[in-house]
Design a protein around this motif. Structure first.
Motif, mmCIF file in Angstrom:
data_model
loop_
_atom_site.group_PDB
_atom_site.id
_atom_site.type_symbol
_atom_site.label_atom_id
_atom_site.label_comp_id
_atom_site.label_asym_id
_atom_site.label_seq_id
_atom_site.Cartn_x
_atom_site.Cartn_y
_atom_site.Cartn_z
ATOM 1 N N LEU A 56 33.836 44.752 32.425
ATOM 2 C CA LEU A 56 34.517 44.095 31.555
ATOM 3 C C LEU A 56 35.722 43.754 31.832
ATOM 4 C CD1 LEU A 56 32.072 44.783 30.264
ATOM 5 C CD2 LEU A 56 33.039 44.638 27.892
ATOM 6 N N SER A 57 36.310 42.406 31.690
ATOM 7 C CA SER A 57 37.800 42.192 31.766
ATOM 8 C C SER A 57 38.222 41.256 30.682
ATOM 9 C CB SER A 57 38.255 41.963 33.316
ATOM 10 O OG SER A 57 37.600 40.942 33.896
ATOM 11 N N GLY A 58 39.109 41.511 30.078
ATOM 12 C CA GLY A 58 39.841 40.431 29.241
ATOM 13 C C GLY A 58 38.746 39.722 28.112
ATOM 14 N N VAL A 59 37.463 40.433 27.772
ATOM 15 C CA VAL A 59 36.637 39.889 26.991
ATOM 16 C C VAL A 59 37.075 39.701 25.781
ATOM 17 C CG1 VAL A 59 34.357 40.306 25.981
ATOM 18 C CG2 VAL A 59 34.606 40.753 28.646
ATOM 19 N N SER A 60 37.179 38.486 25.102
ATOM 20 C CA SER A 60 37.333 38.170 23.633
ATOM 21 C C SER A 60 36.218 37.408 23.039
ATOM 22 C CB SER A 60 38.747 37.311 23.952
ATOM 23 O OG SER A 60 39.637 37.765 24.309
ATOM 24 N N LEU A 61 35.862 37.805 21.743
ATOM 25 C CA LEU A 61 34.975 37.101 21.193
ATOM 26 C C LEU A 61 35.443 36.707 19.776
ATOM 27 C CD1 LEU A 61 32.718 39.870 22.250
ATOM 28 C CD2 LEU A 61 31.642 37.803 22.136
ATOM 29 N N ALA A 62 34.980 35.552 19.182
ATOM 30 C CA ALA A 62 35.639 35.176 17.697
ATOM 31 C C ALA A 62 34.404 34.713 17.001
ATOM 32 C CB ALA A 62 36.587 34.112 18.108
ATOM 33 N N TYR A 63 34.365 34.770 15.550
ATOM 34 C CA TYR A 63 33.587 34.055 14.741
ATOM 35 C C TYR A 63 34.441 32.881 14.206
ATOM 36 C CZ TYR A 63 30.399 38.131 14.636
ATOM 37 O OH TYR A 63 29.671 39.190 15.371
ATOM 38 N N GLY A 64 34.137 31.738 14.710
ATOM 39 C CA GLY A 64 35.025 30.756 14.438
ATOM 40 C C GLY A 64 36.441 30.861 14.920
ATOM 41 N N SER A 65 37.328 30.679 13.849
ATOM 42 C CA SER A 65 38.763 31.027 14.464
ATOM 43 C C SER A 65 39.071 32.449 14.297
ATOM 44 C CB SER A 65 39.728 30.013 13.769
ATOM 45 O OG SER A 65 39.709 30.393 12.305
ATOM 46 N N PHE A 66 38.305 33.227 13.674
ATOM 47 C CA PHE A 66 38.442 34.529 13.407
ATOM 48 C C PHE A 66 38.304 35.504 14.782
ATOM 49 C CE2 PHE A 66 36.720 38.651 10.923
ATOM 50 C CZ PHE A 66 38.305 39.053 10.908
ATOM 51 N N GLU A 67 39.218 36.103 15.679
ATOM 52 C CA GLU A 67 38.825 36.691 16.941
ATOM 53 C C GLU A 67 38.611 38.206 16.505
ATOM 54 O OE1 GLU A 67 42.079 37.066 19.973
ATOM 55 O OE2 GLU A 67 40.925 35.680 20.680
ATOM 56 N N VAL A 68 37.491 38.584 16.708
ATOM 57 C CA VAL A 68 37.232 40.102 16.191
ATOM 58 C C VAL A 68 37.223 41.117 17.559
ATOM 59 C CG1 VAL A 68 35.974 39.455 14.187
ATOM 60 C CG2 VAL A 68 34.722 39.679 16.326
ATOM 61 N N VAL A 69 37.173 40.763 18.891
ATOM 62 C CA VAL A 69 37.266 41.290 19.827
ATOM 63 C C VAL A 69 38.242 40.794 20.730
ATOM 64 C CG1 VAL A 69 36.312 42.205 21.877
ATOM 65 C CG2 VAL A 69 35.067 42.134 19.752
ATOM 66 N N ARG A 70 39.247 41.610 21.231
ATOM 67 C CA ARG A 70 40.345 41.137 22.042
ATOM 68 C C ARG A 70 40.762 41.481 23.299
ATOM 69 N NH1 ARG A 70 42.370 39.921 16.853
ATOM 70 N NH2 ARG A 70 43.036 42.047 16.934
ATOM 71 N N GLU A 71 40.676 40.844 24.317
ATOM 72 C CA GLU A 71 40.980 41.172 25.757
ATOM 73 C C GLU A 71 40.473 42.585 25.903
ATOM 74 O OE1 GLU A 71 43.285 39.759 27.954
ATOM 75 O OE2 GLU A 71 42.980 37.854 26.684
ATOM 76 N N VAL A 72 39.243 42.791 25.726
ATOM 77 C CA VAL A 72 38.502 44.287 26.215
ATOM 78 C C VAL A 72 38.187 44.155 27.632
ATOM 79 C CG1 VAL A 72 36.482 45.551 25.882
ATOM 80 C CG2 VAL A 72 37.712 44.652 23.721
ATOM 81 N N GLY A 73 38.645 45.353 28.115
ATOM 82 C CA GLY A 73 38.313 45.400 29.581
ATOM 83 C C GLY A 73 37.958 47.167 29.747
ATOM 84 N N PHE A 74 36.837 47.100 30.380
ATOM 85 C CA PHE A 74 36.543 48.734 30.995
ATOM 86 C C PHE A 74 35.367 48.510 32.001
ATOM 87 C CE2 PHE A 74 34.313 48.344 26.766
ATOM 88 C CZ PHE A 74 32.973 48.607 27.401
ATOM 89 N N THR A 75 35.312 49.723 32.820
ATOM 90 C CA THR A 75 34.486 49.804 33.749
ATOM 91 C C THR A 75 33.428 50.655 33.529
ATOM 92 O OG1 THR A 75 35.808 48.678 35.439
ATOM 93 C CG2 THR A 75 33.768 49.782 36.325
ATOM 94 N N VAL A 76 32.030 50.327 33.625
ATOM 95 C CA VAL A 76 31.106 51.407 33.654
ATOM 96 C C VAL A 76 30.330 51.590 35.147
ATOM 97 C CG1 VAL A 76 29.089 52.296 32.386
ATOM 98 C CG2 VAL A 76 30.493 50.712 31.248
ATOM 99 N N GLU A 77 30.768 52.761 35.606
ATOM 100 C CA GLU A 77 30.191 53.118 36.944
ATOM 101 C C GLU A 77 28.479 53.393 36.781
ATOM 102 O OE1 GLU A 77 31.826 52.775 39.441
ATOM 103 O OE2 GLU A 77 33.869 53.016 38.774
ATOM 104 N N PRO A 78 27.940 52.766 37.876
ATOM 105 C CA PRO A 78 26.422 52.923 37.973
ATOM 106 C C PRO A 78 25.963 54.329 37.556
ATOM 107 C CG PRO A 78 27.124 51.939 40.099
ATOM 108 C CD PRO A 78 28.430 52.305 39.199
ATOM 109 N N GLY A 79 25.132 54.378 36.631
ATOM 110 C CA GLY A 79 24.499 55.573 36.489
ATOM 111 C C GLY A 79 25.402 56.501 35.311
#
Ligand SMILES: Nc1ncnc2c1ncn2[C@@H]1O[C@H](COP(=O)(O)OP(=O)(O)OP(=O)(O)O)[C@@H](O)[C@H]1O
Ligand SMILES: [Mg+2]
Length: 257
Positions: free
Chosen positions: A23-46
């Motif tokens: 994940l890099s820079g993931v942002s999610l909003a409900y309308g104009s209400f941003e509830v997830v901001r710039e989330v980034g992390f890596t999950v290695e296989p397994g």
């Protein structure tokens, strides 16, 4: 912590082929209400990543963004290096399974039919093959003997196992769990957590949103702490629980531990 999917502790159970998730820079909003901001992390296989954080910090919304039940506003999700945004959502959801708190099984179907339905209807396998695959998935979660039972004749923990088998029957590369045990009676929680840890040990890539700090400590390779829609801190369980750096994480741990 390194894992050997073929560990003898898991006996004959086959290994999964978990894919990487980035994940890099993931942002999610409900309308104009941003509830997830710039989330980034890596999950290695397994490996298993546990996401912890206070209520309302955006954990469920983030999971829904990963498999595009909620379309991210910006940022990128890569599954095995491929952009999730370029995949058909139905295909993406076959590759990334999601298990919720409420399992929503069909009450009039047996456990076997509940699990066989998606491989048959969504994946288009012949019915017999879908049922064979469902039987394997039920065996995977320790319910081979209960295949013919309807949900009302199963305990809450067994129903949640059926829901996990239903996700596994699609042969996903990544599994997302959102508070999978929080609707269960306390005595049933442990069995489901043990099952989830076992999937991780067999090589499934997992992102687990949980309030079970003991599970996060034991089963996670990485712990991500979210607050107010952001990743505040991430690290190994030892780092997050043993040496929290940010005041927000320290405050959270003081409340939940
Ligand atoms: N459908 C919606 N419409 C508008 N706002 C929403 C909606 N769903 C959630 N929210 C808001 O988005 C924020 C994040 O919610 P989310 O459910 O992702 O949090 P969470 O970390 O999963 O919380 P919990 O631990 O209680 O499950 C909260 O402020 C919530 O009120
Ligand atoms: Mg939630």
């Amino acid at each position: 912590m390194t894992r050997t999917p073929s560990s003898s502790a898991t006996g004959e159970a086959p290994a999964f082929r978990g894919a990487s998730l980035e994940l890099s820079g993931v942002s999610l909003a409900y309308g104009s209400f941003e509830v997830v901001r710039e989330v980034g992390f890596t999950v290695e296989p397994g490996t298993t990543t546990c996401v912890i954080g206070p209520s309302g910090s955006g954990k469920s919304t983030l999971l829904r963004g990963i498999n595009r039940l909620h379309e991210p506003k910006s940022g990128e999700v890569l599954l095995a290096g491929e952009p999730a945004s370029a995949m058909a959502p139905e295909r993406l959801r076959q590759r990334i399974g999601l298990v919720f708190q409420h399992f929503n099984l069909f009450p009039d179907h047996t456990a076997l039919d509940n699990v066989a339905l998606a491989p048959w209807k969504v994946k288009g396998l012949p019915r017999g093959q879908a049922r064979e695959r469902a039987a394997r998935a039920l065996a995977d979660v320790g319910l081979a003997e209960r295949a013919g039972h309807r949900p009302r004749d199963l305990s809450g923990g067994q129903q949640q196992r059926v829901a996990i088998a239903r996700a596994l029957a699609m042969e996903p590369e990544v599994m997302l769990f959102d508070e999978a045990t929080s609707a269960l009676d306390p005595e049933l929680v442990k069995g489901v957590l043990t099952l989830m840890a076992g999937l991780g040990e067999r090589g499934m890539t997992m992102v687990v949103v949980t309030h079970e700090m003991g599970f996060a400590r034991r089963a996670a390779d990485q712990v991500v702490f979210m607050d107010e829609g952001e990743v505040v801190e991430k690290g190994t369980p030892d780092e997050i629980f043993g040496n929290p750096r940010s005041p927000r994480l320290r405050r959270f741990l003081a409340e939940v531990l």
